[in-house]
Motif scaffolding. Structure first.
Motif, mmCIF file in Angstrom:
data_model
loop_
_atom_site.group_PDB
_atom_site.id
_atom_site.type_symbol
_atom_site.label_atom_id
_atom_site.label_comp_id
_atom_site.label_asym_id
_atom_site.label_seq_id
_atom_site.Cartn_x
_atom_site.Cartn_y
_atom_site.Cartn_z
ATOM 1 N N LEU A 35 -32.159 -3.037 24.236
ATOM 2 C CA LEU A 35 -31.083 -3.332 23.281
ATOM 3 C C LEU A 35 -30.097 -2.167 23.213
ATOM 4 O O LEU A 35 -28.878 -2.372 23.220
ATOM 5 C CB LEU A 35 -31.656 -3.620 21.895
ATOM 6 C CG LEU A 35 -30.610 -3.839 20.790
ATOM 7 C CD1 LEU A 35 -29.740 -5.054 21.085
ATOM 8 C CD2 LEU A 35 -31.273 -4.003 19.429
ATOM 9 N N TYR A 38 -28.043 -2.215 26.411
ATOM 10 C CA TYR A 38 -27.116 -3.338 26.536
ATOM 11 C C TYR A 38 -26.061 -3.372 25.436
ATOM 12 O O TYR A 38 -24.985 -3.939 25.618
ATOM 13 C CB TYR A 38 -27.889 -4.665 26.529
ATOM 14 C CG TYR A 38 -28.622 -4.977 27.815
ATOM 15 C CD1 TYR A 38 -27.992 -4.848 29.050
ATOM 16 C CD2 TYR A 38 -29.939 -5.423 27.788
ATOM 17 C CE1 TYR A 38 -28.662 -5.153 30.229
ATOM 18 C CE2 TYR A 38 -30.619 -5.727 28.967
ATOM 19 C CZ TYR A 38 -29.975 -5.586 30.182
ATOM 20 O OH TYR A 38 -30.629 -5.886 31.339
ATOM 21 N N SER A 39 -26.367 -2.800 24.274
ATOM 22 C CA SER A 39 -25.419 -2.799 23.149
ATOM 23 C C SER A 39 -25.259 -1.381 22.611
ATOM 24 O O SER A 39 -25.640 -1.092 21.472
ATOM 25 C CB SER A 39 -25.916 -3.740 22.046
ATOM 26 O OG SER A 39 -24.990 -3.810 20.988
ATOM 27 N N HIS A 42 -22.708 -1.067 19.054
ATOM 28 C CA HIS A 42 -23.192 -1.545 17.755
ATOM 29 C C HIS A 42 -24.706 -1.420 17.591
ATOM 30 O O HIS A 42 -25.208 -1.342 16.468
ATOM 31 C CB HIS A 42 -22.782 -3.004 17.547
ATOM 32 C CG HIS A 42 -21.300 -3.224 17.545
ATOM 33 N ND1 HIS A 42 -20.462 -2.546 16.699
ATOM 34 C CD2 HIS A 42 -20.513 -4.037 18.290
ATOM 35 C CE1 HIS A 42 -19.206 -2.937 16.916
ATOM 36 N NE2 HIS A 42 -19.220 -3.839 17.877
ATOM 37 N N LYS A 43 -25.425 -1.439 18.737
ATOM 38 C CA LYS A 43 -26.891 -1.386 18.706
ATOM 39 C C LYS A 43 -27.474 -2.528 17.863
ATOM 40 O O LYS A 43 -28.432 -2.366 17.113
ATOM 41 C CB LYS A 43 -27.383 -0.029 18.172
ATOM 42 C CG LYS A 43 -26.886 1.160 18.996
ATOM 43 C CD LYS A 43 -27.326 2.468 18.387
ATOM 44 C CE LYS A 43 -26.901 3.666 19.247
ATOM 45 N NZ LYS A 43 -25.434 3.785 19.367
ATOM 46 N N LYS A 44 -26.860 -3.713 17.982
ATOM 47 C CA LYS A 44 -27.256 -4.864 17.176
ATOM 48 C C LYS A 44 -27.458 -6.087 18.064
ATOM 49 O O LYS A 44 -26.997 -6.126 19.209
ATOM 50 C CB LYS A 44 -26.180 -5.180 16.115
ATOM 51 C CG LYS A 44 -26.003 -4.104 15.054
ATOM 52 C CD LYS A 44 -24.906 -4.488 14.083
ATOM 53 C CE LYS A 44 -24.715 -3.449 12.995
ATOM 54 N NZ LYS A 44 -23.619 -3.814 12.070
ATOM 55 N N VAL A 47 -27.250 -10.054 21.990
ATOM 56 C CA VAL A 47 -26.636 -9.661 23.255
ATOM 57 C C VAL A 47 -26.985 -10.747 24.271
ATOM 58 O O VAL A 47 -28.144 -11.136 24.382
ATOM 59 C CB VAL A 47 -27.155 -8.304 23.763
ATOM 60 C CG1 VAL A 47 -26.487 -7.948 25.092
ATOM 61 C CG2 VAL A 47 -26.917 -7.205 22.746
ATOM 62 N N PRO A 54 -24.136 -7.368 30.180
ATOM 63 C CA PRO A 54 -24.294 -7.694 28.766
ATOM 64 C C PRO A 54 -22.979 -8.048 28.081
ATOM 65 O O PRO A 54 -21.935 -7.467 28.384
ATOM 66 C CB PRO A 54 -24.852 -6.392 28.186
ATOM 67 C CG PRO A 54 -24.247 -5.321 29.032
ATOM 68 C CD PRO A 54 -24.107 -5.908 30.409
ATOM 69 N N ALA A 56 -21.723 -8.564 24.036
ATOM 70 C CA ALA A 56 -22.142 -8.370 22.649
ATOM 71 C C ALA A 56 -21.202 -9.089 21.690
ATOM 72 O O ALA A 56 -20.082 -9.465 22.060
ATOM 73 C CB ALA A 56 -22.183 -6.871 22.317
ATOM 74 N N GLU A 57 -21.666 -9.261 20.455
ATOM 75 C CA GLU A 57 -20.965 -9.909 19.332
ATOM 76 C C GLU A 57 -20.949 -11.429 19.506
ATOM 77 O O GLU A 57 -20.493 -11.948 20.523
ATOM 78 C CB GLU A 57 -19.542 -9.372 19.150
ATOM 79 C CG GLU A 57 -19.498 -7.899 18.783
ATOM 80 C CD GLU A 57 -18.117 -7.460 18.345
ATOM 81 O OE1 GLU A 57 -17.207 -8.304 18.241
ATOM 82 O OE2 GLU A 57 -17.945 -6.253 18.101
#
Length: 220
Positions: A35, A38-39, A42-44, A47, A54, A56-57
């Protein structure tokens, strides 16, 4: 993460478009190396990893899905003006209504009362705006299939009964918001949505835990 409304959007979008995928559960209290790789911004979650790349969002991912897999059901209408309307209301739901509902979850007392009032103000804007933007339209704004806007609505308001039970607050009132209420009801009765949504009691339990942690953090 199974309870994340952001992740649920992407799951629903993949199911609607008939794309096969692998769901990888993430422990947000102990984020995996994958994670973080790949993110990194934001680390959220969520993904989407496609061909090793990757994305994100949730809203960005859904647009990517629509632009990449064009042979199946589409999430966005083809007409540029109709697409713009969908993006506008998806942004309103994501940035304003969802944020206001989050404020109710993490506050108490008078502050929570103000947050509840703000949610109802946003719901009134949505009710009037949808009736103005889609006069005489069905709850599904992408024909017979769920579209991007339906997915966003489902991810935010589909579990309104869970939030109402946890918070003791009524959000969706058919007398005040008949269009929005009937739209949400129609979406949540779809077999695809019923299959994708977590059990009510399981969501109630995690929302109660989440609220307790937020209030504890605010009081510290």
């Amino acid at each position: 993460m199974w309870a994340s409304p952001y992740s649920k959007r992407v799951e629903l979008a993949l199911k609607v478009t008939g794309i096969e995928y692998e769901f990888v559960e993430e422990d947000l209290t102990n984020k995996s190396e994958a994670l973080l790789r790949y993110s990194p911004v934001h680390k959220k979650v969520p993904v989407l990893v496609h061909n090793g790349k990757p994305i994100a969002e949730s809203l960005v991912i859904m647009e990517y899905i629509d632009e990449t897999w064009k042979e199946g059901p589409r999430l966005l209408p083809q007409d540029p003006h109709e697409r713009a309307k969908v993006r506008f209301w998806a942004g309103f739901l994501h940035q304003q209504l969802f944020e206001a509902m989050g404020s109710v979850l993490r506050t108490d007392g008078e502050e929570q009362e103000r947050a509840v009032k703000e949610v109802h103000e946003k719901l009134k804007v949505l009710e009037d705006g949808i009736k103005g933007s889609y006069p005489g339209g069905s709850p599904f704004f992408n024909g017979d299939n769920m579209g991007l806007l339906d997915v966003v609505v489902c991810s935010i308001l589909g579990n309104h009964k869970v939030r109402e039970e946890v918070l003791g607050v009524k959000f969706l009132d058919p007398a005040k918001y008949p269009t929005v209420t009937s739209w949400v009801k129609a979406l949540t009765e779809l077999p695809l949505v019923k299959e994708a949504m977590p059990p009510h009691e399981k969501l109630v339990a995690i929302y109660r835990l989440f609220r307790a942690r937020l209030l504890e953090s605010a009081a510290a």
